[in-house]
Design a protein around this motif. Structure first.
Motif, PDB file in Angstrom:
ATOM      1  N   THR A  49       0.823  -1.195   0.000  1.00 15.68           N
ATOM      2  CA  THR A  49       0.000   0.000   0.000  1.00 15.68           C
ATOM      3  C   THR A  49       0.867   1.259   0.000  1.00 15.68           C
ATOM      4  OG1 THR A  49      -0.109   0.040   2.406  1.00 15.68           O
ATOM      5  CG2 THR A  49      -1.862  -1.138   1.265  1.00 15.68           C
ATOM      6  N   GLU A  50       0.284   2.343  -0.506  1.00 18.31           N
ATOM      7  CA  GLU A  50       0.978   3.621  -0.508  1.00 18.31           C
ATOM      8  C   GLU A  50       0.957   4.238   0.886  1.00 18.31           C
ATOM      9  OE1 GLU A  50      -1.064   6.905  -2.400  1.00 18.31           O
ATOM     10  OE2 GLU A  50      -2.925   5.744  -2.397  1.00 18.31           O
ATOM     11  N   THR A  51       1.888   5.163   1.120  1.00 18.48           N
ATOM     12  CA  THR A  51       1.896   5.933   2.359  1.00 18.48           C
ATOM     13  C   THR A  51       1.308   7.306   2.072  1.00 18.48           C
ATOM     14  OG1 THR A  51       3.864   4.767   3.151  1.00 18.48           O
ATOM     15  CG2 THR A  51       3.340   6.864   4.195  1.00 18.48           C
ATOM     16  N   VAL A  52       0.329   7.698   2.870  1.00 17.44           N
ATOM     17  CA  VAL A  52      -0.405   8.948   2.650  1.00 17.44           C
ATOM     18  C   VAL A  52       0.086   9.994   3.640  1.00 17.44           C
ATOM     19  CG1 VAL A  52      -2.683  10.022   2.573  1.00 17.44           C
ATOM     20  CG2 VAL A  52      -2.403   7.629   1.865  1.00 17.44           C
ATOM     21  N   ALA A  53       0.373  11.181   3.143  1.00 19.58           N
ATOM     22  CA  ALA A  53       0.870  12.258   3.997  1.00 19.58           C
ATOM     23  C   ALA A  53      -0.224  13.293   4.249  1.00 19.58           C
ATOM     24  CB  ALA A  53       2.076  12.934   3.351  1.00 19.58           C
ATOM     25  N   PHE A  54      -0.332  13.745   5.497  1.00 22.05           N
ATOM     26  CA  PHE A  54      -1.175  14.900   5.795  1.00 22.05           C
ATOM     27  C   PHE A  54      -0.692  15.544   7.088  1.00 22.05           C
ATOM     28  CE2 PHE A  54      -3.444  11.439   7.866  1.00 22.05           C
ATOM     29  CZ  PHE A  54      -3.936  11.991   9.041  1.00 22.05           C
TER      30      PHE A  54
ATOM     31  N   PRO B  99       1.911   9.387  24.381  1.00 23.49           N
ATOM     32  CA  PRO B  99       0.832   9.710  23.441  1.00 23.49           C
ATOM     33  C   PRO B  99       0.924  11.172  23.000  1.00 23.49           C
ATOM     34  CG  PRO B  99      -0.019   8.554  25.362  1.00 23.49           C
ATOM     35  CD  PRO B  99       1.399   8.913  25.677  1.00 23.49           C
ATOM     36  N   LEU B 100       0.571  11.414  21.749  1.00 26.48           N
ATOM     37  CA  LEU B 100       0.571  12.768  21.205  1.00 26.48           C
ATOM     38  C   LEU B 100      -0.861  13.127  20.818  1.00 26.48           C
ATOM     39  CD1 LEU B 100       2.013  15.305  20.115  1.00 26.48           C
ATOM     40  CD2 LEU B 100       2.355  14.059  17.960  1.00 26.48           C
ATOM     41  N   MET B 101      -1.415  14.143  21.482  1.00 28.47           N
ATOM     42  CA  MET B 101      -2.771  14.589  21.184  1.00 28.47           C
ATOM     43  C   MET B 101      -2.744  15.530  19.986  1.00 28.47           C
ATOM     44  SD  MET B 101      -4.271  12.962  23.534  1.00 28.47           S
ATOM     45  CE  MET B 101      -3.700  12.107  25.007  1.00 28.47           C
ATOM     46  N   ILE B 102      -3.585  15.260  18.997  1.00 30.51           N
ATOM     47  CA  ILE B 102      -3.610  16.064  17.789  1.00 30.51           C
ATOM     48  C   ILE B 102      -5.057  16.348  17.391  1.00 30.51           C
ATOM     49  CG2 ILE B 102      -1.412  15.172  16.916  1.00 30.51           C
ATOM     50  CD1 ILE B 102      -3.023  13.341  15.032  1.00 30.51           C
ATOM     51  N   SER B 103      -5.215  17.246  16.426  1.00 27.10           N
ATOM     52  CA  SER B 103      -6.530  17.473  15.830  1.00 27.10           C
ATOM     53  C   SER B 103      -6.374  17.497  14.316  1.00 27.10           C
ATOM     54  CB  SER B 103      -7.151  18.775  16.331  1.00 27.10           C
ATOM     55  OG  SER B 103      -6.462  19.900  15.833  1.00 27.10           O
ATOM     56  N   LEU B 104      -7.443  17.086  13.614  1.00 34.32           N
ATOM     57  CA  LEU B 104      -7.420  16.909  12.169  1.00 34.32           C
ATOM     58  C   LEU B 104      -8.464  17.798  11.505  1.00 34.32           C
ATOM     59  CD1 LEU B 104      -7.464  13.014  12.309  1.00 34.32           C
ATOM     60  CD2 LEU B 104      -5.430  14.447  12.156  1.00 34.32           C
TER      61      LEU B 104
ATOM     62  N   THR C 266      -5.570  -0.081   5.991  1.00 31.12           N
ATOM     63  CA  THR C 266      -4.362  -0.809   5.572  1.00 31.12           C
ATOM     64  C   THR C 266      -3.308   0.131   5.005  1.00 31.12           C
ATOM     65  OG1 THR C 266      -5.264  -1.254   3.362  1.00 31.12           O
ATOM     66  CG2 THR C 266      -5.671  -2.894   5.073  1.00 31.12           C
ATOM     67  N   HIS C 267      -3.537   1.430   5.091  1.00 28.30           N
ATOM     68  CA  HIS C 267      -2.557   2.395   4.597  1.00 28.30           C
ATOM     69  C   HIS C 267      -1.761   2.990   5.764  1.00 28.30           C
ATOM     70  CE1 HIS C 267      -4.953   2.318   0.891  1.00 28.30           C
ATOM     71  NE2 HIS C 267      -3.880   2.809   0.305  1.00 28.30           N
ATOM     72  N   LEU C 268      -0.472   3.178   5.520  1.00 29.53           N
ATOM     73  CA  LEU C 268       0.352   3.936   6.447  1.00 29.53           C
ATOM     74  C   LEU C 268       0.157   5.424   6.180  1.00 29.53           C
ATOM     75  CD1 LEU C 268       3.715   1.949   6.370  1.00 29.53           C
ATOM     76  CD2 LEU C 268       2.015   1.952   8.199  1.00 29.53           C
ATOM     77  N   PHE C 269       0.253   6.212   7.231  1.00 29.35           N
ATOM     78  CA  PHE C 269       0.120   7.656   7.114  1.00 29.35           C
ATOM     79  C   PHE C 269       1.345   8.327   7.717  1.00 29.35           C
ATOM     80  CE2 PHE C 269      -4.117   6.107   6.689  1.00 29.35           C
ATOM     81  CZ  PHE C 269      -4.773   7.003   5.852  1.00 29.35           C
ATOM     82  N   ASP C 270       1.842   9.344   7.037  1.00 27.23           N
ATOM     83  CA  ASP C 270       2.876  10.214   7.584  1.00 27.23           C
ATOM     84  C   ASP C 270       2.191  11.497   8.046  1.00 27.23           C
ATOM     85  OD1 ASP C 270       5.010   8.515   7.212  1.00 27.23           O
ATOM     86  OD2 ASP C 270       5.581   9.347   5.276  1.00 27.23           O
ATOM     87  N   ILE C 271       1.978  11.604   9.361  1.00 25.17           N
ATOM     88  CA  ILE C 271       1.300  12.773   9.923  1.00 25.17           C
ATOM     89  C   ILE C 271       2.351  13.749  10.433  1.00 25.17           C
ATOM     90  CG2 ILE C 271      -0.336  13.604  11.636  1.00 25.17           C
ATOM     91  CD1 ILE C 271      -1.656  10.907  11.670  1.00 25.17           C
ATOM     92  N   THR C 272       2.332  14.960   9.893  1.00 30.42           N
ATOM     93  CA  THR C 272       3.281  15.988  10.302  1.00 30.42           C
ATOM     94  C   THR C 272       2.624  16.907  11.322  1.00 30.42           C
ATOM     95  OG1 THR C 272       4.386  15.924   8.147  1.00 30.42           O
ATOM     96  CG2 THR C 272       4.761  17.871   9.514  1.00 30.42           C
ATOM     97  N   VAL C 273       3.273  17.018  12.493  1.00 30.13           N
ATOM     98  CA  VAL C 273       2.783  17.867  13.584  1.00 30.13           C
ATOM     99  C   VAL C 273       3.930  18.754  14.046  1.00 30.13           C
ATOM    100  CG1 VAL C 273       1.652  17.920  15.833  1.00 30.13           C
ATOM    101  CG2 VAL C 273       1.278  15.966  14.314  1.00 30.13           C
ATOM    102  N   ASP C 274       3.768  20.058  13.924  1.00 26.10           N
ATOM    103  CA  ASP C 274       4.805  21.013  14.345  1.00 26.10           C
ATOM    104  C   ASP C 274       6.166  20.685  13.741  1.00 26.10           C
ATOM    105  OD1 ASP C 274       2.941  22.376  15.845  1.00 26.10           O
ATOM    106  OD2 ASP C 274       3.424  21.314  17.707  1.00 26.10           O
ATOM    107  N   GLY C 275       6.182  20.306  12.472  1.00 23.13           N
ATOM    108  CA  GLY C 275       7.427  20.043  11.765  1.00 23.13           C
ATOM    109  C   GLY C 275       7.981  18.643  11.913  1.00 23.13           C
ATOM    110  N   ALA C 276       7.427  17.849  12.825  1.00 22.88           N
ATOM    111  CA  ALA C 276       7.881  16.464  13.025  1.00 22.88           C
ATOM    112  C   ALA C 276       6.895  15.505  12.356  1.00 22.88           C
ATOM    113  CB  ALA C 276       7.992  16.142  14.504  1.00 22.88           C
ATOM    114  N   THR C 277       7.422  14.497  11.671  1.00 20.86           N
ATOM    115  CA  THR C 277       6.580  13.546  10.948  1.00 20.86           C
ATOM    116  C   THR C 277       6.523  12.220  11.695  1.00 20.86           C
ATOM    117  OG1 THR C 277       7.089  14.570   8.825  1.00 20.86           O
ATOM    118  CG2 THR C 277       6.237  12.325   8.771  1.00 20.86           C
ATOM    119  N   HIS C 278       5.321  11.707  11.860  1.00 20.76           N
ATOM    120  CA  HIS C 278       5.081  10.457  12.564  1.00 20.76           C
ATOM    121  C   HIS C 278       4.470   9.454  11.590  1.00 20.76           C
ATOM    122  CE1 HIS C 278       5.494  12.682  16.441  1.00 20.76           C
ATOM    123  NE2 HIS C 278       4.997  13.654  15.706  1.00 20.76           N
TER     124      HIS C 278
END
Length: 204
Positions: A2-7, A40-45, A61-73
């Motif tokens: 599967t592809e990795t989705v960034a947001f 744990p990191l609390m976030i909002s979307l 089934t997709h991996l996500f690259d979530i960027t929060v304050d410049g750091a990607t998880h």
């Protein structure tokens, strides 16, 4: 794979029901990133962008690259809570994963070559017992789907887990290879004699 989705997401300062309600009133979806031996990191979307992702095939089934304050998880979706009335997303949970981590994930089953299936051509129907299956695999090698070829199936046939085409490094969580995945059933009103006659006609 599967592809990795960034947001992107915004950090939340506090947890709790009151803070979550405040986040929703501000037009965002509260969420949490946890796991991998980190706090744990609390976030909002953003609502519209995230709900668009939810309705894409294979969301879990997709991996996500979530960027929060410049750091990607790098994370895998684990749970979404929905409003029982509006069906809007209320909260989301994401699990941090390392690329080489072995995880358990539910993957959809795809039935290929239906246009070539003798039983379907004769009016039969696929009775799908397992629309998805749990597998073990590396986090960076989650298959988009598992494949069952129905090109040779006739009415009355069953296909079992042993017929699955598993990518390298992927294994079933439940290893009963005799477990039924799909059966091809006769159309309503077809009798046993009709099935046999149809099968003979298909061979001739």
């Amino acid at each position: 794979m599967t592809e990795t989705v960034a947001f992107t997401a915004e950090a939340r300062q506090r947890a709790g029901k009151g803070t979550a309600r405040q986040t929703r009133r501000a037009g965002r979806i509260p969420a949490v990133i946890y796991g991998n031996k980190l706090p744990p990191l609390m976030i909002s979307l953003e609502v519209v962008a995230f709900e668009r992702l939810i309705h894409r095939p294979g969301f879990f089934t997709h991996l996500f690259d979530i960027t929060v304050d410049g750091a990607t998880h790098r994370v895998l979706p684990r749970d979404i809570q929905f409003d029982p009335v509006s069906d809007r997303a209320l909260h989301a949970d994401f699990l941090r994963v390392a690329a080489d981590a072995t995880i358990t994930v539910t993957v959809p089953v795809e039935f290929t070559n239906q246009d070539k299936c003798p039983g379907l051509k004769r009016g039969g129907t696929l009775n799908i017992v397992a629309h998805s299956l749990q597998v073990h695999c590396r986090a960076d090698a989650i298959p988009e789907h598992l494949v069952i070829d129905v090109s040779t199936c006739d009415i009355g046939d069953s296909i079992h887990a042993a017929a699955l085409v598993l990518p390298a490094g992927v294994s079933l969580v439940h290893t009963d290879l005799e477990a039924t995945i799909v059966t091809l059933v006769a159309p309503s009103g077809m009798k046993a004699g009709d099935e046999e006659a149809g099968a003979e006609a298909a061979k001739s």
